[in-house]
Design an enzyme around this catalytic site. Structure first.
Site, mmCIF file in Angstrom:
data_model
loop_
_atom_site.group_PDB
_atom_site.id
_atom_site.type_symbol
_atom_site.label_atom_id
_atom_site.label_comp_id
_atom_site.label_asym_id
_atom_site.label_seq_id
_atom_site.Cartn_x
_atom_site.Cartn_y
_atom_site.Cartn_z
ATOM 1 N N GLU A 280 27.035 44.119 53.817
ATOM 2 C CA GLU A 280 25.403 43.670 53.899
ATOM 3 C C GLU A 280 24.720 43.506 54.521
ATOM 4 O OE1 GLU A 280 24.817 44.481 49.206
ATOM 5 O OE2 GLU A 280 22.547 44.725 49.965
ATOM 6 N N GLU A 283 24.871 45.540 57.886
ATOM 7 C CA GLU A 283 24.750 46.774 57.695
ATOM 8 C C GLU A 283 23.083 46.293 57.490
ATOM 9 O OE1 GLU A 283 25.009 48.484 53.615
ATOM 10 O OE2 GLU A 283 23.629 50.812 54.808
ATOM 11 N N CYS A 300 24.139 46.251 44.347
ATOM 12 C CA CYS A 300 25.062 45.447 43.754
ATOM 13 C C CYS A 300 25.195 46.296 41.718
ATOM 14 C CB CYS A 300 24.520 44.239 43.113
ATOM 15 S SG CYS A 300 25.218 43.831 45.476
ATOM 16 N N SER A 320 21.934 50.455 50.349
ATOM 17 C CA SER A 320 23.015 49.855 51.427
ATOM 18 C C SER A 320 24.528 50.547 50.884
ATOM 19 C CB SER A 320 23.017 48.597 50.543
ATOM 20 O OG SER A 320 24.418 48.502 51.268
ATOM 21 N N LYS A 359 28.291 48.568 34.553
ATOM 22 C CA LYS A 359 30.018 48.624 34.896
ATOM 23 C C LYS A 359 31.289 49.008 34.799
ATOM 24 C CE LYS A 359 28.433 45.486 38.109
ATOM 25 N NZ LYS A 359 28.628 45.718 39.766
ATOM 26 N N GLU A 362 29.761 52.371 36.413
ATOM 27 C CA GLU A 362 30.090 52.582 37.266
ATOM 28 C C GLU A 362 31.882 52.203 38.074
ATOM 29 O OE1 GLU A 362 30.069 48.354 39.030
ATOM 30 O OE2 GLU A 362 29.157 49.600 41.381
ATOM 31 N N GLU A 367 33.920 58.283 42.620
ATOM 32 C CA GLU A 367 34.166 58.515 43.993
ATOM 33 C C GLU A 367 34.565 56.829 44.003
ATOM 34 O OE1 GLU A 367 31.552 58.810 42.512
ATOM 35 O OE2 GLU A 367 29.972 57.809 43.084
ATOM 36 N N CYS A 505 21.148 39.305 36.312
ATOM 37 C CA CYS A 505 22.763 39.454 35.414
ATOM 38 C C CYS A 505 22.787 38.375 34.631
ATOM 39 C CB CYS A 505 24.083 39.451 36.079
ATOM 40 S SG CYS A 505 24.065 40.098 38.060
#
Lengths: 576, 159
Positions: A280, A283, A300, A320, A359, A362, A367, A505
């Site tokens: 990141e 990036e 994230c 990102s 999560k 996710e 993908e 979190c």
């Protein structure tokens, strides 16, 4: 602010003008039971559990919404108050399913404990039992509307904190129910799976989709090679599930307990947090150098990602492209690790333990995998991990600490900071500074990014560039910032860290239930303590991350990285 | 889509509308379409910048809004006080069983739809049922059953 004295149960208390009776009483440690009250939000006054007697008032008043007045005389446990509260509970129970033995919240339910504490032992009112279909459609969150007592906390947190409003009250009177638009399943609603509704729900009406049985099945399958990763924010909260005070770090003990259960390898997601920082950070540097889309936003937090895809699809180029640490770990476990150990990736079952319900969603994104297998097979929340320990008869507190496994066990404390709001930014600034200037920051601790505030910002000098960095937690805050940017403002920002849950979190939707803001602060302090004492505090000096690049990935943003560690986003066509 | 443009045209009649215009808009759209479609709710919520869950929540609060198109035969059962005293509960019970739908819904063959109202103002005729604008007085479950069967026979005749 002017203060005056009031009297509660014969005791003199100092009250501030404008505050509610409840806050005055709370400060004096006088407990008044509440059901619909959410600390920090405007009172709803829906449940009437918090009623108290005020001298001179003809009726009982709800302490959560009634302002204090000078000379007020309050009784919090007069016979009338207790009788009224008990009646309220009995009425709430009148149509309740009463299946506490089979309920995920049995033993940890506000309604249950209120009933017990008020000595409700017989069913005085018999209403028709609530019968409503469960909603098991969600990848992360499941609803059992017949257990709902309509306190409205989930509706308010979804709207007022998260700015999502996936659910609201539908119908009227005795038919009232909390549901989505057109009462559809959560999977096709605008729900972003953050799970904040679960954390505030006083009953078992909302809970995560449990994967404990799936994990047990995998562990008992001799063909499977089961590996587990645990997120930075789990080790500082799991202790609470075993009766310890908030803020205890159980990192090593938890690793030991995971090994006892039968996981073949225990990895630390903070390792891939370090890896995330490398990708990141590169990036960001790349985007700044080449005139890419700015401000760049962190990726994230999966609730945030779905939020952007659903509500602000025009901002997806700003996200990102880095996968989250969970998915990076999943990807390298089934490629690099499998190769290194000579394992068939199809036989690896990759489990992650997360403070998060989103999560789960996710991990199930199409993908996030290759060759028809997902990178992460099952996600357990902190609560489910505690269930797993209990099933196995393990108390992690009694374990001797052990270290996680190579090659993904070593971490910097920068990676660990990912668990709290501002942590990703702090870790990123530490490393981006080094990547761009070749020098370490003089002071690694960046106070401006720390603490519970919902929105924080700082301009950091990195070489010649004055980097504008903003940190927000909760999507309500994120929405405000995005609206500002959309209106053409905030051109000074380069990098934005967003965490879906307020505080990050450590206050995630998968964390232990029944905690307050003080507990969240204690968890945060524990992370900062870990960072203060750590020998390795910057991601770019993580030796195993470097080795991973040398042996396998090549370089940050290289072709392998692009295949394994980066992803893409879609606009979501749901009713918002 | 003709349907969508109709909704848009109704919404256009409320420029600069705020959240206090929600119910008037819902009423206007229902007047135009006969019911509130998902598409209409989404368009209204976008226009007023109110989440769809909230628009749907408000709309379901009121009996006047329906979310399925009316059937060919629209049955309105009065559940006002006078009709209740005269046994409208049994009438409603019969009709929900005969049509196998709840109030506010439409049968799958789109033939019948059912609505419950609080009072039609014809208390002297209690219990009252309205079928496609025609009033039926002093209805009993048997009588209403016959009326529904007549409709069905007529439809069968039409083939």
């Amino acid at each position: 602010m002017s203060t005056f004295t009031i009297e509660a149960n014969g005791q003199k208390l100092e009250a501030k003008k404008g505050e509610t009776i409840l806050s005055t009483l709370k400060r004096a440690n006088i407990k008044v039971p509440t059901l619909c009250h959410i600390e920090g939000l405007p009172p709803a006054g829906a449940c009437r559990m918090c009623v108290v007697e005020v001298e001179g008032s003809p009726n009982l008043v709800p302490s959560c919404s009634f302002p204090v007045a000078e000379g007020m005389k309050i009784k919090t446990n007069s016979p009338q108050v207790i009788h009224t509260r008990r009646t309220i509970i009995e009425l709430l129970l009148a149509n309740h399913p009463d299946d506490c033995l089979y309920c995920v919240r049995g033993g940890n339910c506000d309604l249950q404990s209120l009933a017990r504490n008020h000595g409700v032992q017989v069913r005085r009112f018999r209403g028709a039992r609530n019968r409503r279909d469960k909603d098991i459609s969600g990848p992360s969150i499941q609803r059992e509307p017949d257990k709902c007592i309509l306190c409205g906390k989930c509706v308010r947190i979804c709207e007022e904190i998260q700015g999502v409003s996936a659910i609201d009250f539908l119908q009227r009177g005795s038919k009232s129910v909390v549901g989505t638009a057109f009462d559809k399943g959560l999977n096709v609603s605008s729900c972003i799976n953050c799970g904040q509704c679960i954390v505030v729900c006083p009953t078992g009406a909302l809970h995560e989709r449990s994967n404990v049985d799936d994990v047990l099945r995998a562990l008992n399958d001799p063909e499977s090679f089961v590996v587990v990763q645990h997120a930075p924010a789990v080790s500082v909260t799991i202790a609470e599930e075993f009766g310890m005070k908030p803020g205890a770090d159980m990192d090593g003990k938890m690793v030991a307990a995971l090994r006892r259960i039968g996981f073949k390898r225990v990895f630390d997601t903070s390792f891939t947090a370090d890896l995330t920082i490398m990708e990141e950070g590169s990036e960001l540097a790349h985007r700044v150098a080449t005139g890419g889309v700015l401000p760049m936003m962190t990726s994230c937090s999966p609730g945030w990602i779905k939020f952007v895809e659903t509500f602000y699809p025009e901002f997806t180029p700003n996200l990102s492209t880095c996968k989250s640490p969970q998915q990076m770990m999943g990807a390298i476990v089934k490629t690099y690790f499998a190769q290194r150990e000579g394992l068939d990736p199809k036989k690896i079952v990759s489990i992650s333990i997360m403070p998060c319900t989103a999560k789960k969603f996710e991990a199930s994104r199409p993908e996030m995998g290759r060759d028809y297998t997902q990178d992460v097979d099952y996600v357990l929340t902190t609560r489910e991990l505690a269930d797993l320990f209990r099933i196995a008869g393990l108390d992690p507190a009694t374990m001797e600490p052990e270290a996680p496994d190579t090659p993904f066990g070593e971490r910097s404390s920068a990676g660990k900071l990912f668990g709290a709001t501002g942590g990703v930014m702090e870790a990123a600034v530490r490393s981006v500074h080094f990547l761009l200037t070749g020098k370490e920051l003089e002071e690694l601790k960046i106070e401006d990014f720390r603490g519970m505030k919902g929105s924080k910002e700082l301009h950091v000098k990195v070489g010649d560039l004055n980097v504008g960095a903003v940190v927000v937690s909760s999507l309500g805050q994120a929405r405000r910032l995005l609206d500002e940017i959309k209106a053409g403002g905030r051109k000074d920002i380069h990098f934005i860290e967003v965490m879906t849950c307020p505080g990050g979190c450590i206050n995630g939707g998968g964390q232990p239930i029944g905690t307050d803001i003080e507990a969240v602060k204690a968890r945060m302090k524990a992370l900062y303590q870990i960072d203060r004492d750590a020998p390795l505090r910057v991601s770019h000096r993580n030796k195993w991350v470097q080795r991973l690049y040398d042996e396998f990935l090549g370089k940050p943003l290289g072709e392998k990285s692009h295949q394994l560690l980066h992803t893409h986003y879609h606009k979501r066509d749901v009713m918002v | 889509m003709e349907h969508a443009t109709n909704v848009e045209q109704v919404i256009k009649r409320f420029p600069k509308a705020g959240r206090d215009s929600l119910i008037p808009i819902l009423q206007a759209v229902q007047e135009e379409q006969g019911y509130l479609s998902e598409d209409a709710v989404v368009r209204i919520s976008r226009h007023l910048k109110i989440p769809t869950s909230k628009v749907y929540g408000v709309a379901t609060f009121y009996n006047q809004f329906r979310f399925q198109p009316k059937g060919k035969y629209h049955v309105v059962v009065c559940r006002g006080t006078a009709c209740h005293v005269k046994g409208s509960a049994k009438v409603l019970d019969m009709v929900t069983k005969a049509l196998k739908i709840e109030p506010g819904k439409t049968t799958r063959d789109k033939m019948f739809s059912l609505e419950v109202v609080a009072c039609m103002g014809a208390c002297g005729l209690a219990p009252v049922v309205n079928l496609n604008g025609e009033f039926y007085a002093k209805v009993t479950p048997m009588k209403l059953h016959r009326i529904i069967e007549e409709c069905r026979t007529k439809e069968r005749g039409n083939g």
